[in-house]
Design an enzyme around this catalytic site. Structure first.
Site, mmCIF file in Angstrom:
data_model
loop_
_atom_site.group_PDB
_atom_site.id
_atom_site.type_symbol
_atom_site.label_atom_id
_atom_site.label_comp_id
_atom_site.label_asym_id
_atom_site.label_seq_id
_atom_site.Cartn_x
_atom_site.Cartn_y
_atom_site.Cartn_z
ATOM 1 C CD GLN A 79 -12.690 -3.140 -1.565
ATOM 2 O OE1 GLN A 79 -13.543 -3.111 -2.436
ATOM 3 N NE2 GLN A 79 -12.365 -2.073 -0.888
ATOM 4 C CB VAL A 126 10.193 -4.821 -8.826
ATOM 5 C CG1 VAL A 126 11.437 -5.545 -9.309
ATOM 6 C CG2 VAL A 126 8.939 -5.532 -9.332
ATOM 7 C CG ASP A 127 10.832 -0.167 -5.207
ATOM 8 O OD1 ASP A 127 9.863 -0.920 -5.438
ATOM 9 O OD2 ASP A 127 10.719 0.883 -4.546
ATOM 10 N N PRO A 159 -0.963 -1.689 10.733
ATOM 11 C CG PRO A 159 0.212 -2.626 12.515
ATOM 12 C CD PRO A 159 -0.944 -1.743 12.192
ATOM 13 C CE LYS A 179 -7.038 -2.329 -5.580
ATOM 14 N NZ LYS A 179 -6.249 -2.846 -4.455
ATOM 15 C CB THR A 188 -7.709 1.246 9.154
ATOM 16 O OG1 THR A 188 -6.871 0.229 8.573
ATOM 17 C CG2 THR A 188 -9.123 1.066 8.663
ATOM 18 N N GLY A 230 -8.450 2.341 -0.137
ATOM 19 C CA GLY A 230 -7.549 3.472 0.038
ATOM 20 C C GLY A 230 -6.502 3.365 -1.053
ATOM 21 C CG HIS A 231 -7.357 2.975 -4.614
ATOM 22 N ND1 HIS A 231 -8.231 2.786 -5.640
ATOM 23 C CD2 HIS A 231 -7.486 1.875 -3.830
ATOM 24 C CE1 HIS A 231 -8.862 1.641 -5.486
ATOM 25 N NE2 HIS A 231 -8.436 1.065 -4.382
ATOM 26 C CG ASP A 241 -3.983 -2.120 0.922
ATOM 27 O OD1 ASP A 241 -4.763 -1.252 0.484
ATOM 28 O OD2 ASP A 241 -4.090 -2.638 2.050
HETATM 29 P P1 GDP Z 1 -4.109 0.217 -3.679
HETATM 30 O O1 GDP Z 1 -5.131 0.177 -2.605
HETATM 31 O O2 GDP Z 1 -4.026 -1.053 -4.454
HETATM 32 O O3 GDP Z 1 -4.224 1.409 -4.578
HETATM 33 O O4 GDP Z 1 -2.697 0.356 -2.925
HETATM 34 P P2 GDP Z 1 -2.338 1.299 -1.658
HETATM 35 O O5 GDP Z 1 -2.207 2.683 -2.128
HETATM 36 O O6 GDP Z 1 -3.254 1.033 -0.526
HETATM 37 O O7 GDP Z 1 -0.950 0.691 -1.213
HETATM 38 C C1 GDP Z 1 0.142 0.620 -2.081
HETATM 39 C C2 GDP Z 1 1.338 1.305 -1.413
HETATM 40 O O8 GDP Z 1 2.529 0.990 -2.115
HETATM 41 C C3 GDP Z 1 1.257 2.816 -1.457
HETATM 42 O O9 GDP Z 1 1.883 3.334 -0.333
HETATM 43 C C4 GDP Z 1 2.036 3.173 -2.731
HETATM 44 O O10 GDP Z 1 2.546 4.481 -2.704
HETATM 45 C C5 GDP Z 1 3.138 2.153 -2.662
HETATM 46 N N1 GDP Z 1 3.667 1.725 -3.963
HETATM 47 C C6 GDP Z 1 2.986 1.398 -5.088
HETATM 48 N N2 GDP Z 1 3.813 0.920 -6.019
HETATM 49 C C7 GDP Z 1 5.053 0.928 -5.490
HETATM 50 C C8 GDP Z 1 6.339 0.506 -5.974
HETATM 51 O O11 GDP Z 1 6.497 0.021 -7.088
HETATM 52 N N3 GDP Z 1 7.387 0.664 -5.119
HETATM 53 C C9 GDP Z 1 7.249 1.194 -3.867
HETATM 54 N N4 GDP Z 1 8.323 1.299 -3.107
HETATM 55 N N5 GDP Z 1 6.063 1.605 -3.394
HETATM 56 C C10 GDP Z 1 4.979 1.454 -4.190
HETATM 57 P P1 IMO Z 2 -7.952 -1.365 -1.496
HETATM 58 O O1 IMO Z 2 -8.890 -0.958 -2.596
HETATM 59 C C1 IMO Z 2 -7.000 -3.987 1.850
HETATM 60 C C2 IMO Z 2 -10.357 -5.773 4.025
HETATM 61 C C3 IMO Z 2 -10.501 -5.339 5.470
HETATM 62 C C4 IMO Z 2 -11.075 -6.604 6.052
HETATM 63 C C5 IMO Z 2 -12.004 -7.096 4.953
HETATM 64 C C6 IMO Z 2 -13.465 -6.717 5.149
HETATM 65 O O2 IMO Z 2 -7.249 -0.238 -0.848
HETATM 66 O O3 IMO Z 2 -7.058 -2.462 -1.954
HETATM 67 P P2 IMO Z 2 -14.772 -4.420 4.898
HETATM 68 O O4 IMO Z 2 -14.591 -3.116 5.604
HETATM 69 O O5 IMO Z 2 -14.620 -4.344 3.423
HETATM 70 O O6 IMO Z 2 -16.032 -5.116 5.291
HETATM 71 O O7 IMO Z 2 -13.559 -5.338 5.464
HETATM 72 O O8 IMO Z 2 -11.527 -6.536 3.762
HETATM 73 N N1 IMO Z 2 -10.306 -4.678 3.019
HETATM 74 C C7 IMO Z 2 -9.190 -4.250 2.434
HETATM 75 N N2 IMO Z 2 -7.907 -4.606 2.640
HETATM 76 N N3 IMO Z 2 -7.297 -3.089 0.890
HETATM 77 C C8 IMO Z 2 -8.592 -2.751 0.667
HETATM 78 O O9 IMO Z 2 -8.953 -1.939 -0.358
HETATM 79 C C9 IMO Z 2 -9.599 -3.300 1.472
HETATM 80 N N4 IMO Z 2 -10.937 -3.170 1.536
HETATM 81 C C10 IMO Z 2 -11.349 -4.018 2.476
HETATM 82 O O10 IMO Z 2 -9.264 -4.997 6.032
HETATM 83 O O11 IMO Z 2 -10.055 -7.567 6.210
HETATM 84 MG MG MG Z 3 -5.318 0.384 -0.522
#
Ligand code: GDP
Ligand code: IMO
Ligand code: MG
Length: 423
Positions: free
Chosen positions: A223, A331-332, A303, A16, A300, A40-41, A13
């Site tokens: 991940q 960074v914001d 929090p 990416k 999911t 979840g991207h 998270d």
């Molecule tokens: P990923 O799984 O690595 O693609 O990341 P996620 O989408 O699960 O979580 C990243 C969260 O941070 C999302 O809600 C994005 O919209 C948010 N996000 C990403 N970059 C920035 C940033 O530079 N500033 C802020 N405020 N939010 C960001």
């Molecule tokens: P993205 O690509 C954050 C975590 C789960 C759990 C552990 C094992 O959005 O960054 P699993 O269902 O893979 O067997 O769960 O890995 N986990 C993640 N946490 N971002 C993810 O993907 C994750 N994919 C798995 O919360 O701790």
């Molecule tokens: Mg994610």
């Protein structure tokens, strides 16, 4: 021609999806190589929010080939739903390809994920319960069912039947659950087969031909380093190799083709699920970061646990991935805190260390050592050049570069595709 990789450096998270979407603009092919719909991207493009779980984040750009590689475990029902949702928003999925070697997530994988987690009780991993672990278990146990099997009716029927003989015993006799009727699974999945057939191919051939032809390829990590099966905080990890090394085994190209590896991080740290987290702030600071950064899971809705940025971790991620650049998000967000702390090393048994221990017992003894930074409590979401950033933000970023030995190449100042500074 460039072959670029984007990976997570923390516990997932990191944002990416946002960078993959951005870099996809000048790529021809975008490839997922590991994980499944545990990912979840989030992408925010032109004010519209998309949450992608399986389909590569390049899909929002017209005319790109988006590959789901052999290293991914695919839940066909989730994939079809994602295709439908995208199409409903006017996004074409014509460029999608799925490796015929990718393994399927079956209904019994999802149930077993849940039963295993319940059985673990208070020492559970906090998985996403999407069947990821059990699907990879079957892959290594050599009882997995692949896309190419789904495309062959008789092979698929035979594999489901023989798998269920064992799975139903485990579900019923070990966990006291309710087993599956093979006919129901077969009829459900054969329906998926017809809908997916046009996407299924030997994707490694497509990829190789594209690289030979000088096309730009982007690999989308899911991940992150500390969820890696080998290098993460085992056993609190996922069941695949999300690090850059996973690109080769998860897509079928040799390592010599990779030009750049971007490591994505947040200006702080978050984790969802159980397991160690040295710089966690299970207090008001963590709560403030969660609210400012809106840290709730994309998959999911859980929090996320929040804490300070840990450069011991990023240095480790740089080493195991061979990072050539850092892409730092939020960074914001971090600039809004009163004071900002950065972990530079750990104190363990009276000694200062800058490596990340393998043993969780050793890790538990590590006390983070922090440097403190002044905030830059002004809105930087509209800043688009490094020079315009507040001096305190630059100081923080420079220190991260010094401690990790990797240059910051991309800086995130907001959720939108455009809210990025290219250094
Ligand atoms: P990923 O799984 O690595 O693609 O990341 P996620 O989408 O699960 O979580 C990243 C969260 O941070 C999302 O809600 C994005 O919209 C948010 N996000 C990403 N970059 C920035 C940033 O530079 N500033 C802020 N405020 N939010 C960001
Ligand atoms: P993205 O690509 C954050 C975590 C789960 C759990 C552990 C094992 O959005 O960054 P699993 O269902 O893979 O067997 O769960 O890995 N986990 C993640 N946490 N971002 C993810 O993907 C994750 N994919 C798995 O919360 O701790
Ligand atoms: Mg994610």
């Amino acid at each position: 021609m460039a072959v670029r990789v984007v990976v997570g450096t923390q516990w997932g998270d990191e944002g990416k999806g946002k960078y993959i979407d951005m870099l996809a603009g000048d790529s021809d092919i975008v490839v997922r190589f590991s994980g499944g719909n545990n990912a979840g991207h989030t992408i925010v493009a032109d004010g519209v929010k998309y949450a992608l779980h399986l389909i590569p984040s390049g899909i929002l750009h017209k005319g790109k080939t988006c590959i789901i590689g052999n290293g991914v475990v695919v839940d066909p029902s989730v994939l079809l739903q994602e295709i439908e949702e995208l199409n409903g928003k006017g996004i074409s999925t014509d460029g999608l390809l799925i490796s015929d070697r990718a393994h399927l997530i079956m209904p019994y994988h999802k149930l077993l994920d849940e039963l295993q987690e319940n059985f673990r009780g208070s020492s559970n991993i906090g998985t996403t319960k999407r069947g990821i672990g059990p699907a990879y278990m079957d892959k290594t146990e050599r009882s997995g069912i692949r896309m190419c099997d789904l495309m062959e009716k008789e092979t698929f029927i035979q594999k489901v039947k023989s798998n269920l003989e064992v799975k139903n015993l485990i579900i019923e006799k070990v966990y006291g659950g309710k087993g599956f009727n093979p006919e129901e699974i077969i009829s459900e999945y054969l329906g998926y087969a017809e809908k997916l057939r046009k996407y299924v191919t030997d994707a490694s051939v497509v990829l190789f031909d594209a690289i030979e032809a000088g096309k730009n390829v982007l690999f989308e990590g899911a991940q992150a380093a500390f969820l890696d099966l080998d290098f993460g905080t085992y056993p609190y990890v996922t069941s695949s190799n999300p690090i850059a090394g996973g690109v080769c085994t998860g897509s079928g190209i040799g390592p010599v083709y990779i030009d750049e590896v971007f490591g994505v991080l947040k200006a702080y740290t978050s984790r969802v699920g159980a397991g160690p987290f040295p710089t966690e702030q299970n207090n008001e600071i963590g709560d403030t970061i969660r609210e400012l950064g809106w840290e709730y899971g994309t998959t999911t809705g859980r929090p996320r646990r929040c804490g300070w940025l840990d450069t011991v971790m990023i240095k480790y991620a740089a080493r195991i991935n061979g990072l050539t650049g850092l892409a730092i998000n939020h960074v914001d967000t971090i600039g809004k805190l009163d004071k900002i702390k950065l972990c530079t090393a750990y104190k363990k048994d009276g000694k200062i260390i800058t490596y990340f221990p393998s043993s969780l017992n050793e890790l538990a003894k590590c006390e983070p050592i922090y440097e403190e930074f002044d905030n830059w409590n002004i809105d930087i979401s509209g800043v688009r050049s490094y020079e315009e950033l507040p001096a305190n933000a630059k100081k923080y970023l420079k220190r991260i570069e010094e401690l990790t030995g990797v240059k910051v190449k991309l800086i995130g100042v907001g959720k939108e595709r455009e809210q990025t500074i290219k250094v």
